[in-house]
Design an enzyme around this catalytic site. Structure first.
Site, PDB file in Angstrom:
ATOM      1  N   LYS A  82       0.844  -0.718  -0.150  1.00  0.00           N
ATOM      2  CA  LYS A  82       0.181  -0.109  -0.086  1.00  0.00           C
ATOM      3  C   LYS A  82       0.964   1.052   0.159  1.00  0.00           C
ATOM      4  O   LYS A  82       1.742   1.271   0.975  1.00  0.00           O
ATOM      5  CB  LYS A  82      -0.740   0.177   0.729  1.00  0.00           C
ATOM      6  CG  LYS A  82      -1.803   1.117   1.151  1.00  0.00           C
ATOM      7  CD  LYS A  82      -3.024   0.781   3.113  1.00  0.00           C
ATOM      8  CE  LYS A  82      -3.713   2.256   2.267  1.00  0.00           C
ATOM      9  NZ  LYS A  82      -5.053   1.925   3.510  1.00  0.00           N
ATOM     10  N   SER A 125      -9.696   2.339   2.224  1.00  0.00           N
ATOM     11  CA  SER A 125      -9.126   3.142   1.545  1.00  0.00           C
ATOM     12  C   SER A 125      -8.064   2.175   0.892  1.00  0.00           C
ATOM     13  O   SER A 125      -7.474   2.385   0.229  1.00  0.00           O
ATOM     14  CB  SER A 125      -8.408   4.048   2.299  1.00  0.00           C
ATOM     15  OG  SER A 125      -7.809   3.486   3.436  1.00  0.00           O
ATOM     16  N   SER A 161     -10.444   0.207   6.725  1.00  0.00           N
ATOM     17  CA  SER A 161      -9.940  -0.165   5.558  1.00  0.00           C
ATOM     18  C   SER A 161      -8.969  -1.398   5.156  1.00  0.00           C
ATOM     19  O   SER A 161      -8.706  -1.405   4.133  1.00  0.00           O
ATOM     20  CB  SER A 161      -9.127   0.729   5.873  1.00  0.00           C
ATOM     21  OG  SER A 161      -9.558   2.499   4.960  1.00  0.00           O
TER      22      SER A 161
HETATM   23  N1  GLN Z   1     -13.802   5.202   6.094  1.00  0.00           N
HETATM   24  C1  GLN Z   1     -12.850   5.130   7.147  1.00  0.00           C
HETATM   25  C2  GLN Z   1     -12.061   7.107   6.522  1.00  0.00           C
HETATM   26  O1  GLN Z   1     -12.690   7.375   5.892  1.00  0.00           O
HETATM   27  C3  GLN Z   1     -12.238   4.505   7.363  1.00  0.00           C
HETATM   28  C4  GLN Z   1     -10.414   4.829   6.690  1.00  0.00           C
HETATM   29  C5  GLN Z   1      -9.531   4.024   7.178  1.00  0.00           C
HETATM   30  O2  GLN Z   1      -9.981   2.570   7.655  1.00  0.00           O
HETATM   31  N2  GLN Z   1      -7.901   4.224   6.837  1.00  0.00           N
HETATM   32  O3  GLN Z   1     -11.931   7.234   7.937  1.00  0.00           O
END
Ligand code: GLN
Length: 484
Positions: free
Chosen positions: A76, A151, A175
């Site tokens: 990532k 994400s 995410s």
């Molecule tokens: N969807 C959540 C956010 O936008 C979690 C994102 C994540 O876990 N990085 O904060």
């Protein structure tokens, strides 16, 4: 070749039937062939990957190979990689070549895993659909008109389309698990502190945790074993031995007590998704598990508390991007203030800006007690809910996401509905607990994920519970029609 498990690949490499250079070429070719449509990689590091593969082949020949030596991996783009652009999905870091490796990158490199490249993600990991990336949306290989989740959408799409055998990911509010669910993968978010955050670009430091997106629990166990462990460079990493996560995979589940929180099966859960989850629960009963209804009464407060705490931490973490030290700087600033304002104004996307503003507001003198402090108190209540539940049960199960992958653009202008897609995943991060998502069915050809939540540092138990299901079912072996 691309459907082989990590154990199978490892055996092929050890027997000499396959070299790491061949294997790495194979996946680089697949990326070349398919990623134009999917957009999962933002940087492909072919030369570096092949050099690492050559080294791995030498180690194998010298009898110095570990279990994963020679198996390629995608990283990532939130992990700093020395000499390779680390952009974190943002224009702010589009020109940033990291001067050092994140601990996770070093550890997986030391395990002999060639890095294929850096994977697309929501900007600074803020999002649930991978649509906030400066590098464009990632498409779900199961249906290119749909989102892969976020994400870690690039990580999930790349593994689902078999462009890499496995990928790293991070999870601040869901995410790893939500994209796993939407792309038909197995993902593990370990206990907070289990994996070093050093060199992992911070979004919300008290919630961020790295983990794995793979095709099976066994593959997750192998890679997590290499990533986990104490790191003196991360003061929140926990000094505790890393077990062999594959050791308990075969344990029978007879007598396992599974908690089913009534709050995870209520309003908002798609009925077809629920049907798949109920079927998975029936399968677990056949495996000897005993179902216990439980309650996590503060579940409805998880999203509001998260959207105070995460933006607060993000507004602080992202203040380092000021146009001075590294990253984007605007053209011809008039003075210092103009430089700060325009560099940040021009390089951050709108979701990131929204959160910085919310965070700055909730931390400000007049509002701290009303918002931030209150959210921290809710966080404690949520942890206490889980604590009480784990006095009665071994693991907790429910859906990972209330819906299957939605259409690109469908929720882009509706932040609240986007935020709600993490309704079942966020509470875990607030409590710091480990969780997994495993494929457990399909609705109209789109994958459904079952979430399994464990007590602190019980990753081995989670992996065992996931693996036993995967021995009895074949949802995890299904792949998108165009990438088989
Ligand atoms: N969807 C959540 C956010 O936008 C979690 C994102 C994540 O876990 N990085 O904060």
């Amino acid at each position: 070749m691309h459907n082989k498990s990590l154990t199978e690949l490892s055996a092929a490499l050890a027997s000499g039937d396959l070299s790491s250079v061949e294997l790495t070429h194979y996946f680089l070719d697949r990326i070349d062939q398919y990623d134009g449509d999917i957009n999962s990689f933002v940087t492909v590091t072919s030369e570096q990957a092949l050099a690492m593969a050559k080294q791995a082949d030498e180690q194998i020949a010298a009898g110095q190979a570990g279990k994963l030596t020679g198996i390629p991996i995608g990283q990532k783009d939130i992990f700093c990689t020395e000499g390779v652009r680390t952009a974190c999905g943002s224009k702010m870091l589009d020109n940033f070549i990291a001067p050092y490796n994140a601990t996770v990158i070093d550890k997986l490199g030391a395990a002999g895993m060639p890095m294929l490249g850096k994977l697309n993600m929501d900007e600074f990991a803020m999002g649930s659909s991978n649509e906030t990336s400066f590098y464009g949306a990632v498409k779900n290989p199961w249906d290119l008109d749909r989102i892969p989740g976020g994400s870690s959408g690039g990580s999930a799409a790349a593994v689902a389309a078999r462009l890499t055998p496995v990928a790293t990911a991070t999870d601040t509010g869901g995410s790893i698990r939500q994209p796993a669910s939407m792309c038909g993968l197995t993902g593990i978010k370990p206990t907070y502190g289990r994996v070093s955050r050093w060199g992992m670009i911070a979004f919300a430091s008290s919630l961020d945790q790295a983990g794995v997106l793979a095709r099976s629990a066994e593959d997750c166990a192998l890679v997590l074993g290499e990533m986990a462990g104490f790191d003196e460079k991360d003061s929140t990493s926990v000094d505790r031995d890393v077990p062999d996560y594959t050791a308990d995979l075969a344990e029978p589940l007879k007598g396992l007590k599974v908690g089913l929180p009534k709050e995870y099966f209520g309003e908002g859960l798609d009925s077809a998704v629920e049907k798949n989850i109920q079927d998975a629960i029936e399968e677990y009963k056949k495996l000897g598990a005993e179902m216990v209804e439980i309650s996590l009464p503060n579940t409805h407060l998880a999203i509001p508390a998260y959207y105070v705490i995460a933006p607060a931490e993000c507004s602080s973490n992202l203040s380092r991007f000021d146009g001075v030290r590294y990253g984007y700087r605007c053209e011809d600033p008039k003075d210092l203030t103009d430089m700060y304002e325009r560099s940040r104004g021009e390089a951050f996307g709108s979701e990131v800006k929204n959160r910085i503003m919310i965070g700055a507001y909730t931390l400000s003198a007049g509002y701290y007690d009303a918002y931030y402090l209150k959210a921290q108190k809710i966080r404690r209540l949520i942890s206490d809910d889980f604590k009480a539940a784990f006095e009665k049960v071994d693991v907790i199960m429910g859906p990972t996401s209330p819906v299957t992958a939605f259409k690109l653009g469908e929720k882009k202008d509706d932040p609240v509905s986007m935020y709600l897609s993490d309704i079942y995943t966020i509470a875990l991060n607030l409590a710091g607990l480990p969780g997994m998502s495993i494929p457990a069915g399909q609705v109209e050809g789109l994958p459904v994920g079952l979430q399994i939540i464990g007590n602190y540092f019980e990753e081995s138990k989670l992996l065992n519970v996931a693996h036993q299901f995967q021995q009895a079912t074949d949802w995890h072996t299904q792949s998108p029609a165009d990438y088989q």
